[in-house]
Design a protein around this motif. Structure first.
Motif, short mmCIF file in Angstrom:
data_model
loop_
_atom_site.label_atom_id
_atom_site.label_comp_id
_atom_site.label_asym_id
_atom_site.label_seq_id
_atom_site.Cartn_x
_atom_site.Cartn_y
_atom_site.Cartn_z
N GLY A 47 -13.02 -8.28 -5.28
CA GLY A 47 -14.38 -8.57 -4.74
C GLY A 47 -15.00 -7.75 -3.60
N HIS A 48 -13.97 -6.98 -3.12
CA HIS A 48 -14.18 -6.02 -2.08
C HIS A 48 -13.83 -4.46 -2.32
N ALA A 49 -13.67 -4.23 -3.63
CA ALA A 49 -13.36 -2.88 -3.79
C ALA A 49 -14.23 -1.97 -3.30
N GLY A 50 -13.60 -0.91 -2.73
CA GLY A 50 -14.52 0.08 -2.40
C GLY A 50 -14.93 0.04 -0.93
N LYS A 51 -14.68 -1.20 -0.36
CA LYS A 51 -15.21 -1.27 1.12
C LYS A 51 -13.83 -1.23 1.99
N THR A 52 -13.83 -1.57 3.17
CA THR A 52 -12.51 -1.16 4.01
C THR A 52 -12.40 -2.53 4.79
N ILE A 53 -11.08 -2.84 5.05
CA ILE A 53 -10.57 -3.83 5.63
C ILE A 53 -9.78 -3.52 6.90
N LEU A 54 -9.94 -3.62 7.85
CA LEU A 54 -9.18 -3.00 9.12
C LEU A 54 -8.90 -1.55 8.79
N GLY A 55 -10.22 -0.96 8.51
CA GLY A 55 -9.92 0.38 8.31
C GLY A 55 -9.51 1.19 7.03
N GLN A 56 -8.92 0.10 6.36
CA GLN A 56 -8.31 0.68 4.99
C GLN A 56 -9.05 0.41 3.93
N THR A 57 -9.21 1.33 2.84
CA THR A 57 -9.82 1.23 1.83
C THR A 57 -9.26 0.24 0.78
N THR A 63 5.00 1.57 2.33
CA THR A 63 3.57 1.36 1.96
C THR A 63 3.60 0.16 1.38
N ILE A 64 3.06 -0.88 1.91
CA ILE A 64 2.72 -2.42 1.46
C ILE A 64 1.27 -2.58 0.97
N ALA A 65 1.07 -3.02 -0.29
CA ALA A 65 -0.20 -3.46 -0.92
C ALA A 65 -0.24 -4.91 -0.69
N VAL A 66 -1.40 -5.36 -0.04
CA VAL A 66 -1.61 -6.85 0.15
C VAL A 66 -2.55 -7.19 -0.90
N LEU A 67 -2.25 -8.02 -1.71
CA LEU A 67 -2.75 -8.53 -2.95
C LEU A 67 -3.54 -9.85 -2.56
N GLY A 68 -5.02 -9.87 -2.50
CA GLY A 68 -5.68 -10.91 -2.04
C GLY A 68 -6.03 -10.84 -0.44
N ALA A 69 -6.19 -9.32 -0.14
CA ALA A 69 -6.48 -9.36 1.06
C ALA A 69 -8.05 -9.68 1.63
#
Length: 145
Positions: free
Chosen positions: A54-64, A20-26
């Protein structure tokens, strides 16, 4: 630890042991390095969690997307940092507040602060700085096969 050089076995162990990897600044923008790294890691089977207030609650590449590391409702094995080097000490503060602690803190290209890394290492966290998993993975993981 000397962060001028990492042994192949050190990096390989990290890439094999984390899930499990958190990408900080995704970033949601496909031209940004963090977006490409996220896609690469997802494609290699890692569970990737984007972090960007700035994008909390949205998705990036299908990930919350989460606003902060502390908002992630599951343990994190590795934090992959896409922030300016001068923000690395604050990132270490945020990482050290997590429970359980992640086992790895990875600073992307140009993200290096040896004093901040020493604080993370003192807490038992393995640190990699000024490197990218996308460039390390093909060399180390395919060579190990």
């Amino acid at each position: 630890m000397n962060h001028d050089h990492y042994s192949d076995s050190y990096i390989r162990h990290i890439l094999k042991s984390v899930q499990t990897i958190a990408v900080l600044g995704a970033s949601p923008h496909d031209g940004r390095p963090s977006h490409g790294v996220m896609g690469f890691l997802l494609g290699k089977g890692y569970h990737v969690i984007p972090v960007n207030p700035g994008h909390a609650g949205k998705t990036i590449l299908g990930q919350t997307v989460y606003a902060h590391l502390a908002d992630i409702p599951e343990p994190i094995d590795m934090v992959d940092v896409f922030r300016a080097a001068n923000q690395f000490p604050a990132v270490v503060d945020e990482v050290l507040a997590l429970r359980p602690l992640p086992s790895v803190l990875w600073g992307q290209f140009s993200v290096r602060d040896d004093a901040a890394a020493a604080r993370a290492e003192a807490a038992g966290i393995r640190v990699v700085m000024d490197r990218c998993p996308v460039t390390e993975y093909p060399v180390l993981m395919l060579k190990a096969s």
